[in-house]
Design a protein around this motif. Structure first.
Motif, PDB file in Angstrom:
ATOM      1  N   ARG A  15     -74.336  11.190 -10.446  1.00 24.33           N
ATOM      2  CA  ARG A  15     -72.886  10.997 -10.512  1.00 24.33           C
ATOM      3  C   ARG A  15     -72.575   9.580 -10.994  1.00 24.33           C
ATOM      4  O   ARG A  15     -73.428   8.704 -10.960  1.00 24.33           O
ATOM      5  CB  ARG A  15     -72.225  11.240  -9.156  1.00 24.33           C
ATOM      6  CG  ARG A  15     -72.165  12.711  -8.750  1.00 24.33           C
ATOM      7  CD  ARG A  15     -71.381  12.902  -7.475  1.00 24.33           C
ATOM      8  NE  ARG A  15     -71.257  14.302  -7.112  1.00 24.33           N
ATOM      9  CZ  ARG A  15     -70.294  15.110  -7.541  1.00 24.33           C
ATOM     10  NH1 ARG A  15     -69.359  14.631  -8.366  1.00 24.33           N
ATOM     11  NH2 ARG A  15     -70.252  16.362  -7.164  1.00 24.33           N
ATOM     12  N   TYR A  16     -71.330   9.379 -11.394  1.00 19.24           N
ATOM     13  CA  TYR A  16     -70.825   8.065 -11.820  1.00 19.24           C
ATOM     14  C   TYR A  16     -71.508   7.540 -13.076  1.00 19.24           C
ATOM     15  O   TYR A  16     -71.569   6.319 -13.289  1.00 19.24           O
ATOM     16  CB  TYR A  16     -70.947   7.021 -10.695  1.00 19.24           C
ATOM     17  CG  TYR A  16     -70.377   7.466  -9.382  1.00 19.24           C
ATOM     18  CD1 TYR A  16     -69.008   7.654  -9.228  1.00 19.24           C
ATOM     19  CD2 TYR A  16     -71.196   7.718  -8.289  1.00 19.24           C
ATOM     20  CE1 TYR A  16     -68.475   8.069  -8.026  1.00 19.24           C
ATOM     21  CE2 TYR A  16     -70.680   8.135  -7.082  1.00 19.24           C
ATOM     22  CZ  TYR A  16     -69.310   8.307  -6.949  1.00 19.24           C
ATOM     23  OH  TYR A  16     -68.799   8.730  -5.762  1.00 19.24           O
ATOM     24  N   CYS A  17     -72.021   8.423 -13.921  1.00 17.28           N
ATOM     25  CA  CYS A  17     -72.645   7.990 -15.173  1.00 17.28           C
ATOM     26  C   CYS A  17     -71.564   7.672 -16.203  1.00 17.28           C
ATOM     27  O   CYS A  17     -70.671   8.503 -16.450  1.00 17.28           O
ATOM     28  CB  CYS A  17     -73.575   9.080 -15.714  1.00 17.28           C
ATOM     29  SG  CYS A  17     -74.969   9.450 -14.645  1.00 17.28           S
ATOM     30  N   ARG A 203     -63.099   2.135  -7.709  1.00 18.27           N
ATOM     31  CA  ARG A 203     -63.650   3.470  -7.948  1.00 18.27           C
ATOM     32  C   ARG A 203     -63.207   4.028  -9.298  1.00 18.27           C
ATOM     33  O   ARG A 203     -63.980   4.710  -9.981  1.00 18.27           O
ATOM     34  CB  ARG A 203     -63.229   4.416  -6.822  1.00 18.27           C
ATOM     35  CG  ARG A 203     -63.948   4.159  -5.503  1.00 18.27           C
ATOM     36  CD  ARG A 203     -63.497   5.153  -4.453  1.00 18.27           C
ATOM     37  NE  ARG A 203     -63.847   6.509  -4.823  1.00 18.27           N
ATOM     38  CZ  ARG A 203     -64.994   7.109  -4.533  1.00 18.27           C
ATOM     39  NH1 ARG A 203     -65.931   6.432  -3.878  1.00 18.27           N
ATOM     40  NH2 ARG A 203     -65.232   8.344  -4.902  1.00 18.27           N
ATOM     41  N   ARG A 204     -61.962   3.732  -9.682  1.00 18.94           N
ATOM     42  CA  ARG A 204     -61.501   4.171 -10.996  1.00 18.94           C
ATOM     43  C   ARG A 204     -62.300   3.496 -12.099  1.00 18.94           C
ATOM     44  O   ARG A 204     -62.649   4.114 -13.109  1.00 18.94           O
ATOM     45  CB  ARG A 204     -60.013   3.863 -11.158  1.00 18.94           C
ATOM     46  CG  ARG A 204     -59.090   4.876 -10.507  1.00 18.94           C
ATOM     47  CD  ARG A 204     -57.661   4.396 -10.533  1.00 18.94           C
ATOM     48  NE  ARG A 204     -57.241   4.043 -11.880  1.00 18.94           N
ATOM     49  CZ  ARG A 204     -56.738   4.920 -12.747  1.00 18.94           C
ATOM     50  NH1 ARG A 204     -56.604   6.188 -12.414  1.00 18.94           N
ATOM     51  NH2 ARG A 204     -56.349   4.531 -13.944  1.00 18.94           N
ATOM     52  N   ALA A 205     -62.587   2.208 -11.918  1.00 19.29           N
ATOM     53  CA  ALA A 205     -63.365   1.495 -12.938  1.00 19.29           C
ATOM     54  C   ALA A 205     -64.809   1.979 -12.991  1.00 19.29           C
ATOM     55  O   ALA A 205     -65.438   1.914 -14.042  1.00 19.29           O
ATOM     56  CB  ALA A 205     -63.321  -0.008 -12.667  1.00 19.29           C
ATOM     57  N   ASN A 206     -65.321   2.493 -11.856  1.00 20.42           N
ATOM     58  CA  ASN A 206     -66.699   2.963 -11.802  1.00 20.42           C
ATOM     59  C   ASN A 206     -66.815   4.478 -11.960  1.00 20.42           C
ATOM     60  O   ASN A 206     -67.903   5.034 -11.759  1.00 20.42           O
ATOM     61  CB  ASN A 206     -67.351   2.550 -10.474  1.00 20.42           C
ATOM     62  CG  ASN A 206     -67.524   1.050 -10.365  1.00 20.42           C
ATOM     63  OD1 ASN A 206     -67.685   0.355 -11.366  1.00 20.42           O
ATOM     64  ND2 ASN A 206     -67.486   0.536  -9.146  1.00 20.42           N
ATOM     65  N   ARG A 207     -65.739   5.142 -12.285  1.00 18.12           N
ATOM     66  CA  ARG A 207     -65.783   6.604 -12.383  1.00 18.12           C
ATOM     67  C   ARG A 207     -66.641   7.042 -13.572  1.00 18.12           C
ATOM     68  O   ARG A 207     -66.886   6.273 -14.502  1.00 18.12           O
ATOM     69  CB  ARG A 207     -64.369   7.159 -12.523  1.00 18.12           C
ATOM     70  CG  ARG A 207     -63.703   6.873 -13.862  1.00 18.12           C
ATOM     71  CD  ARG A 207     -62.252   7.342 -13.855  1.00 18.12           C
ATOM     72  NE  ARG A 207     -61.611   7.160 -15.142  1.00 18.12           N
ATOM     73  CZ  ARG A 207     -61.069   6.039 -15.570  1.00 18.12           C
ATOM     74  NH1 ARG A 207     -61.087   4.967 -14.796  1.00 18.12           N
ATOM     75  NH2 ARG A 207     -60.499   5.960 -16.760  1.00 18.12           N
ATOM     76  N   ALA A 208     -67.073   8.295 -13.508  1.00 21.77           N
ATOM     77  CA  ALA A 208     -67.916   8.838 -14.567  1.00 21.77           C
ATOM     78  C   ALA A 208     -67.134   8.952 -15.873  1.00 21.77           C
ATOM     79  O   ALA A 208     -65.928   9.265 -15.876  1.00 21.77           O
ATOM     80  CB  ALA A 208     -68.440  10.215 -14.155  1.00 21.77           C
ATOM     81  N   LEU A 209     -67.826   8.697 -17.000  1.00 19.69           N
ATOM     82  CA  LEU A 209     -67.217   8.794 -18.323  1.00 19.69           C
ATOM     83  C   LEU A 209     -68.135   9.589 -19.241  1.00 19.69           C
ATOM     84  O   LEU A 209     -69.361   9.484 -19.156  1.00 19.69           O
ATOM     85  CB  LEU A 209     -66.989   7.400 -18.924  1.00 19.69           C
ATOM     86  CG  LEU A 209     -66.010   6.467 -18.196  1.00 19.69           C
ATOM     87  CD1 LEU A 209     -65.988   5.111 -18.867  1.00 19.69           C
ATOM     88  CD2 LEU A 209     -64.605   7.061 -18.167  1.00 19.69           C
ATOM     89  N   GLY A 219     -69.884  -4.135 -18.632  1.00 16.09           N
ATOM     90  CA  GLY A 219     -69.516  -5.311 -17.861  1.00 16.09           C
ATOM     91  C   GLY A 219     -69.173  -4.969 -16.423  1.00 16.09           C
ATOM     92  O   GLY A 219     -69.428  -3.863 -15.935  1.00 16.09           O
ATOM     93  N   SER A 220     -68.584  -5.933 -15.737  1.00 18.47           N
ATOM     94  CA  SER A 220     -68.208  -5.751 -14.334  1.00 18.47           C
ATOM     95  C   SER A 220     -67.037  -4.794 -14.229  1.00 18.47           C
ATOM     96  O   SER A 220     -66.384  -4.445 -15.217  1.00 18.47           O
ATOM     97  CB  SER A 220     -67.854  -7.102 -13.702  1.00 18.47           C
ATOM     98  OG  SER A 220     -66.716  -7.657 -14.336  1.00 18.47           O
ATOM     99  N   TRP A 221     -66.737  -4.381 -12.999  1.00 11.25           N
ATOM    100  CA  TRP A 221     -65.630  -3.444 -12.791  1.00 11.25           C
ATOM    101  C   TRP A 221     -64.298  -4.069 -13.195  1.00 11.25           C
ATOM    102  O   TRP A 221     -63.391  -3.366 -13.642  1.00 11.25           O
ATOM    103  CB  TRP A 221     -65.586  -3.003 -11.328  1.00 11.25           C
ATOM    104  CG  TRP A 221     -65.183  -4.096 -10.360  1.00 11.25           C
ATOM    105  CD1 TRP A 221     -66.001  -4.939  -9.685  1.00 11.25           C
ATOM    106  CD2 TRP A 221     -63.850  -4.450  -9.984  1.00 11.25           C
ATOM    107  NE1 TRP A 221     -65.276  -5.806  -8.917  1.00 11.25           N
ATOM    108  CE2 TRP A 221     -63.956  -5.533  -9.074  1.00 11.25           C
ATOM    109  CE3 TRP A 221     -62.596  -3.981 -10.321  1.00 11.25           C
ATOM    110  CZ2 TRP A 221     -62.841  -6.124  -8.502  1.00 11.25           C
ATOM    111  CZ3 TRP A 221     -61.471  -4.573  -9.758  1.00 11.25           C
ATOM    112  CH2 TRP A 221     -61.600  -5.632  -8.851  1.00 11.25           C
ATOM    113  N   SER A 226     -58.460  -1.036 -16.353  1.00 11.64           N
ATOM    114  CA  SER A 226     -57.378  -1.063 -17.332  1.00 11.64           C
ATOM    115  C   SER A 226     -56.403  -2.191 -17.009  1.00 11.64           C
ATOM    116  O   SER A 226     -56.361  -2.717 -15.887  1.00 11.64           O
ATOM    117  CB  SER A 226     -56.638   0.278 -17.341  1.00 11.64           C
ATOM    118  OG  SER A 226     -56.012   0.510 -16.086  1.00 11.64           O
ATOM    119  N   ASN A 227     -55.590  -2.560 -17.998  1.00  8.75           N
ATOM    120  CA  ASN A 227     -54.602  -3.620 -17.776  1.00  8.75           C
ATOM    121  C   ASN A 227     -53.589  -3.215 -16.715  1.00  8.75           C
ATOM    122  O   ASN A 227     -53.138  -4.057 -15.923  1.00  8.75           O
ATOM    123  CB  ASN A 227     -53.889  -3.938 -19.090  1.00  8.75           C
ATOM    124  CG  ASN A 227     -54.814  -4.598 -20.106  1.00  8.75           C
ATOM    125  OD1 ASN A 227     -55.766  -5.288 -19.735  1.00  8.75           O
ATOM    126  ND2 ASN A 227     -54.552  -4.389 -21.390  1.00  8.75           N
TER     127      ASN A 227
END
Length: 304
Positions: A15-17, A203-209, A219-221, A226-227
């Motif tokens: 998960r979170y790939c 968690r949103r920044a680390n979510r799967a894409l 880079g870092s979270w 997003s802005n």
């Protein structure tokens, strides 16, 4: 008659790939090593149509030429299947917007475990984490137990404070004490909300894409956020800090009021009555016809 055979199989769920074009190219190049390219298929499904190609680049081109439905940069599933003609080696990778499932099998245990280990390294480098159903269930039970224990601890603390000193406890939840408790509660809740929102943004920044047509952000979270998330987090931090300052100010004002008790001393009013004693009389005549004192302008003690 079926011939007896033996195969080694490894199945891993991640998960979170965060998979962009470069990560997918490396995975799809590594996975089918030892298997002919003619026996490798990369596919995706949009609505009720499945598109197949020999490589990821060919699959993207076929989607663009076929005028597939939906936004071509938005993918919710992707898979690769490779197997040799003899059935001695097989690799099946299935991806969606939440997880990646890797299945490697074959008669050569060394090749199976080696391919699986190399794919694990690539997925972990893309931010992936292994999912274990038993571990997930255990974590849920652990979270439930911790929540119950925390609630029990808080109830015990409140009950103990009341049993130890009922008068002090009641004074703290009434009048100015109640105001201080409300101020502390507002400050605590504001920081708690800030912490929760921060966790949600992380968690949103680390979510799967799954981005086969472009590169995934690195880079870092904070860099990946997003802005809009950054602005929301900054505004919430300022608001929480302001509420905390207001709560501290309220508590200081109430404490200051308690340290200055009201003054009960009052100036004695001037007496408006004269003390009628013979020594304080300037002069009087007791021989008045009606029997009342008659005041004169003479000095005290001098008869008129």
């Amino acid at each position: 008659m079926v011939t007896a055979s033996q195969q080694t199989e490894v199945r891993i769920v991640f998960r979170y790939c965060r998979l962009g074009r470069s990560e997918l190219d490396r995975i799809f190049s590594l996975a089918p090593e030892g298997i002919s390219a003619a026996n490798t298929v990369v596919s995706t499904q949009r609505d009720s149509t499945r598109y197949n190609a020999g490589s990821l680049a060919d699959l993207i081109d076929s989607l663009q030429q076929a005028n597939a439905s939906g936004h071509l940069d938005v993918w919710d599933n992707l898979s690769q299947y490779a197997a040799d003609a003899a059935g001695e080696r097989l690799v099946n990778i299935s991806m969606d917007s939440e997880r990646v499932v890797v299945q490697v099998s074959g008669r050569d245990a060394t090749w199976v475990h080696g391919q699986a280990a190399r794919l694990v390294l690539l997925l972990e480098g893309a931010g992936g984490r292994k999912q274990d159903a038993a571990l997930t269930s255990m974590n849920l039970r652990r979270l439930l137990i911790q929540s119950v224990l925390f609630a029990t601890l808080m109830i015990s603390v409140v009950a103990g404070a009341y049993i130890a000193s009922p008068g002090t406890f009641m004074s703290q939840i009434s009048g100015d004490g109640l105001k201080r408790q409300i101020g502390a509660f507002v400050g605590m809740v504001s920081w708690l909300v800030l912490a929760v929102i921060s966790v949600v943004i992380v968690r949103r920044a680390n979510r799967a894409l799954l981005l086969p047509t472009t590169d995934a952000p690195q880079g870092s979270w904070w860099k990946r956020a997003s802005n809009a998330d950054k602005i929301a987090l900054g505004g919430l931090a300022v608001a929480a800090f302001g509420l905390a300052i207001a709560a501290v100010t309220l508590g200081s004002d109430l404490t200051g009021d308690e340290e200055q008790p009201p003054s009960h001393s009052k100036s004695a009013p001037a007496s408006t009555h004269a003390k009628f004693t013979p020594a304080s009389m300037r002069g009087c005549d007791q021989s008045s016809p009606n029997g009342h004192w008659l005041w004169t302008s003479g000095e005290a003690g001098s008869p008129t």
